[in-house]
Design a protein around this motif. Structure first.
Motif, short mmCIF file in Angstrom:
data_model
loop_
_atom_site.label_atom_id
_atom_site.label_comp_id
_atom_site.label_asym_id
_atom_site.label_seq_id
_atom_site.Cartn_x
_atom_site.Cartn_y
_atom_site.Cartn_z
N LYS A 1 36.64 20.25 50.76
CA LYS A 1 37.62 21.31 51.06
C LYS A 1 37.96 22.10 49.80
CE LYS A 1 39.76 19.04 55.04
NZ LYS A 1 41.02 18.46 55.61
N ILE A 2 38.21 21.38 48.70
CA ILE A 2 38.53 22.06 47.45
C ILE A 2 37.33 22.84 46.92
CG2 ILE A 2 39.10 21.69 45.00
CD1 ILE A 2 40.86 19.36 45.87
N ARG A 3 36.15 22.21 46.98
CA ARG A 3 34.93 22.86 46.46
C ARG A 3 34.62 24.15 47.24
NH1 ARG A 3 32.04 18.98 47.39
NH2 ARG A 3 30.71 19.68 49.10
N ARG A 4 34.70 24.07 48.55
CA ARG A 4 34.38 25.24 49.38
C ARG A 4 35.45 26.33 49.23
NH1 ARG A 4 30.72 23.20 53.48
NH2 ARG A 4 29.06 22.30 52.20
N ALA A 5 36.72 25.93 49.13
CA ALA A 5 37.79 26.91 48.96
C ALA A 5 37.68 27.60 47.61
CB ALA A 5 39.15 26.23 49.11
N ALA A 6 37.34 26.84 46.58
CA ALA A 6 37.16 27.42 45.25
C ALA A 6 36.00 28.40 45.24
CB ALA A 6 36.92 26.31 44.22
N PHE A 7 34.90 28.02 45.89
CA PHE A 7 33.73 28.89 45.97
C PHE A 7 34.07 30.19 46.69
CE2 PHE A 7 29.85 30.32 48.18
CZ PHE A 7 29.00 30.48 47.09
N SER A 8 34.82 30.07 47.78
CA SER A 8 35.21 31.25 48.56
C SER A 8 36.08 32.20 47.72
CB SER A 8 35.96 30.82 49.82
OG SER A 8 36.40 31.93 50.56
N ALA A 9 37.08 31.63 47.03
CA ALA A 9 37.97 32.46 46.21
C ALA A 9 37.22 33.06 45.02
CB ALA A 9 39.15 31.61 45.72
N PHE A 10 36.34 32.28 44.43
CA PHE A 10 35.57 32.73 43.26
C PHE A 10 34.64 33.89 43.63
CE2 PHE A 10 31.79 32.16 40.47
CZ PHE A 10 32.40 32.39 39.25
N THR A 11 33.87 33.72 44.70
CA THR A 11 32.92 34.77 45.08
C THR A 11 33.63 36.01 45.65
OG1 THR A 11 32.61 33.63 47.21
CG2 THR A 11 31.01 33.18 45.47
N LYS A 12 34.80 35.80 46.25
CA LYS A 12 35.56 36.95 46.75
C LYS A 12 35.97 37.86 45.59
CE LYS A 12 39.74 38.20 49.35
NZ LYS A 12 40.96 37.68 50.03
N LYS A 13 36.41 37.25 44.49
CA LYS A 13 36.79 38.05 43.31
C LYS A 13 35.56 38.73 42.71
CE LYS A 13 40.10 38.68 41.76
NZ LYS A 13 41.04 39.83 41.80
N LEU A 14 34.44 38.01 42.63
CA LEU A 14 33.21 38.62 42.09
C LEU A 14 32.81 39.84 42.93
CD1 LEU A 14 30.91 35.55 41.25
CD2 LEU A 14 32.38 36.83 39.70
N LYS A 15 32.96 39.72 44.24
CA LYS A 15 32.54 40.80 45.14
C LYS A 15 33.36 42.07 44.91
CE LYS A 15 31.31 41.71 49.96
NZ LYS A 15 29.93 42.11 49.59
N GLU A 16 34.60 41.91 44.47
CA GLU A 16 35.43 43.08 44.19
C GLU A 16 34.86 43.93 43.07
OE1 GLU A 16 39.37 41.77 43.37
OE2 GLU A 16 39.66 40.81 45.33
N TYR A 17 34.01 43.32 42.23
CA TYR A 17 33.43 44.02 41.08
C TYR A 17 31.94 44.30 41.26
CZ TYR A 17 37.67 43.05 38.37
OH TYR A 17 38.97 43.02 37.92
N GLU A 18 31.42 44.11 42.48
CA GLU A 18 29.97 44.17 42.65
C GLU A 18 29.38 45.52 42.31
OE1 GLU A 18 28.79 43.29 46.64
OE2 GLU A 18 30.14 44.76 47.55
N ASN A 19 30.06 46.60 42.63
CA ASN A 19 29.50 47.92 42.34
C ASN A 19 29.53 48.24 40.85
OD1 ASN A 19 28.91 48.77 45.09
ND2 ASN A 19 31.13 48.81 45.38
N THR A 20 30.59 47.82 40.18
CA THR A 20 30.68 48.02 38.72
C THR A 20 29.58 47.24 38.02
OG1 THR A 20 33.07 48.36 38.79
CG2 THR A 20 32.12 47.70 36.68
N VAL A 21 29.44 45.95 38.38
CA VAL A 21 28.42 45.11 37.74
C VAL A 21 27.01 45.61 38.07
CG1 VAL A 21 27.45 42.78 37.64
CG2 VAL A 21 29.92 43.09 37.64
N ALA A 22 26.80 46.03 39.32
CA ALA A 22 25.49 46.56 39.69
C ALA A 22 25.17 47.83 38.91
CB ALA A 22 25.45 46.84 41.19
#
Length: 348
Positions: free
Chosen positions: A78-99
């Motif tokens: 539960k912790i691992r999956r929740a952390a992954f979800s929160a982590f990748t959600k934040k990364l996705k907010e920057y996807e166009n800048t990073v791309a």
């Protein structure tokens, strides 16, 4: 002759050299040319605020370093999956800048490869490493083809051990023994490293002693600190090591790895001039990875505890092997496909 290799490199580079004016212009523009990586790191390490995530009413702090060093290995699904979800959600907010930054980087490399007369970006990037295209392709293809089935078998083993209905990317770094990993302090790690690497000689142990005593190593987890572990070895100075200590036994392998880089350049720079002290990047991970193998062999030969020995063997698969033959090979395989697109005149 002291400068033989430097002169040989100059002659080798001559067919790709530009006019004095153009080379001078490129030198002046180097800070601008290197800006894509700088922008990426500022976004990743300074602007991204991962905040925290909740699991069953309890809040957990999150950062790039915390995710990579802690939550990615957490046995609680539960912790691992929740952390992954929160982590990748934040990364996705920057996807166009990073791309956009990544697109700038690869198009810059394409422009430089054309200016310097290379047939492809890959040939341009391999030139400084003195590695042939054949070697590059063979290494990626053989590992991708021949070793992949073994990693898939290991992933299925983890799935069975942890009772997972579905195996995801988020589960690949789980431990074979989910309830066992010896805790360890920085001081205790020094004893393990000194004992394990003593086979390399007294001068090597003296270097390790200095690394701890003179604070060449930055252990503390800090906000904004770079992720991963690194060793930087400026010529004429001692090496500097970055690591974020988690008080888990696996960090001994990471530390031994980075000390492998440190020992390599510490000794190389002590005996070679500045032009001969640094080898091709193709070789750069050999001393560090060998240190991990030496440490594993030492731990296996000095302990008869079956559970500890199993932990050592599984760590070699889940960290040393995974890092070198899965993570970096998948990155290389992906990168090669990207440059095929760029070489064909495409865009990302």
């Amino acid at each position: 002759m002291e400068n033989q290799h430097f002169l040989e490199d100059l002659l080798r580079e001559k067919p790709h050299a530009l006019s004095i004016e153009l080379e001078r212009a490129l030198a002046v523009l180097s800070p601008v040319m290197n800006s894509p990586m700088s922008i990426y790191n500022k976004a990743k390490l300074q602007d991204m605020d991962f905040g925290s995530f909740d699991v069953e009413g309890k809040s957990h702090p999150l950062s790039f370093v915390l995710y990579e060093n802690h939550y990615d290995y957490d046995n609680d699904k539960k912790i691992r999956r929740a952390a992954f979800s929160a982590f990748t959600k934040k990364l996705k907010e920057y996807e166009n800048t990073v791309a956009g930054v990544y697109q700038t980087q690869v198009q810059k490399e394409k422009a430089l490869s054309k200016l310097k007369g290379f047939e492809s970006v890959i040939d341009y990037l391999l030139f400084d490493q003195k590695v042939t295209r054949e070697m590059y392709d063979r290494q990626i293809d053989v590992i991708y083809r021949e070793l992949a089935p073994h990693m898939r078998k290991y992933a299925k083993l983890l799935k069975r051990i942890h009772g997972l209905e579905e195996m995801t990317f988020n589960d690949l770094k789980l431990s074979v023994d989910p309830t066992f990993e010896p805790p360890i302090t920085v001081e205790e790690s020094k004893k393990y490293v000194m004992e394990g690497l003593k086979i390399l000689g007294e001068d090597y142990l003296e270097m390790i002693e200095r690394a701890f005593g003179e604070r060449w190593i930055d252990f503390v987890q800090n906000k904004g600190k770079s992720t991963g572990a690194f060793c930087s070895s400026p010529y004429g100075r001692h090496p500097y090591i970055l690591i974020s200590w988690t008080e888990r036994m696996r960090e001994v392998f990471v530390l031994a790895h980075e000390l492998g880089h440190a020992g390599h350049f510490y000794l190389s720079q002590s005996h070679q001039n500045i032009f001969d002290a640094r080898p091709s990047l193709y070789f750069i991970e050999a001393p560090s990875t060998m240190n991990e193998m030496i440490m594993a062999n030492h731990l296996l030969t000095t302990s008869q505890d079956k559970r500890f020995r199993r932990w050592v063997l599984s760590s070699m698969i889940s960290r040393t092997y995974y890092h070198n033959f899965v993570t970096h090979m998948l990155e290389a395989h992906y990168q090669r496909e990207v440059y095929k697109i760029i070489d064909a005149g495409g865009s990302l």
